[in-house]
Design a protein around this motif. Sequence first.
Motif, mmCIF file in Angstrom:
data_model
loop_
_atom_site.group_PDB
_atom_site.id
_atom_site.type_symbol
_atom_site.label_atom_id
_atom_site.label_comp_id
_atom_site.label_asym_id
_atom_site.label_seq_id
_atom_site.Cartn_x
_atom_site.Cartn_y
_atom_site.Cartn_z
ATOM 1 N N ARG A 1 10.378 -31.345 40.101
ATOM 2 C CA ARG A 1 9.738 -32.655 39.915
ATOM 3 C C ARG A 1 10.796 -33.756 40.044
ATOM 4 O O ARG A 1 10.582 -34.771 40.703
ATOM 5 N N GLU A 2 11.951 -33.530 39.434
ATOM 6 C CA GLU A 2 13.051 -34.499 39.554
ATOM 7 C C GLU A 2 13.579 -34.547 40.984
ATOM 8 O O GLU A 2 13.905 -35.620 41.499
ATOM 9 N N PHE B 1 18.244 -29.171 37.339
ATOM 10 C CA PHE B 1 17.145 -30.130 37.354
ATOM 11 C C PHE B 1 15.889 -29.462 37.890
ATOM 12 O O PHE B 1 15.951 -28.414 38.529
ATOM 13 N N SER B 2 14.754 -30.073 37.616
ATOM 14 C CA SER B 2 13.475 -29.507 38.032
ATOM 15 C C SER B 2 13.117 -29.964 39.442
ATOM 16 O O SER B 2 13.689 -30.928 39.967
ATOM 17 N N ALA C 1 11.317 -36.690 43.066
ATOM 18 C CA ALA C 1 11.556 -38.111 42.837
ATOM 19 C C ALA C 1 12.794 -38.582 43.597
ATOM 20 O O ALA C 1 12.795 -39.673 44.186
#
Length: 82
Positions: free
Chosen positions: A34-35, A31-32, A38
């Motif tokens: 950014r994820e 996963f990034s 979140a």
Amino acid sequence: ERRLIEVLDRVEVRGPGDVVRMLPALPPDPFSTRELAALLGCSVLLAQRTAYSLRGWESSRRRASGDARRCTDNASKLVAGT
């Protein structure tokens, strides 16, 4: 001006496993950052710093174990942030 007013708790972190246990459940696939931001409810910058630290610890652990191909914990799932 910012000043430390009070210390509420102390947490000793000895490696990526300790940090990963403090994180919410991570996705099973890469996963990034950014994820990750979140999931953590934090900025992308803080998620990038977290991922960088975890990947560095994971790389050191794999070198120390003599097996650069084996990755056994969630820290290895972090990918460069987008």
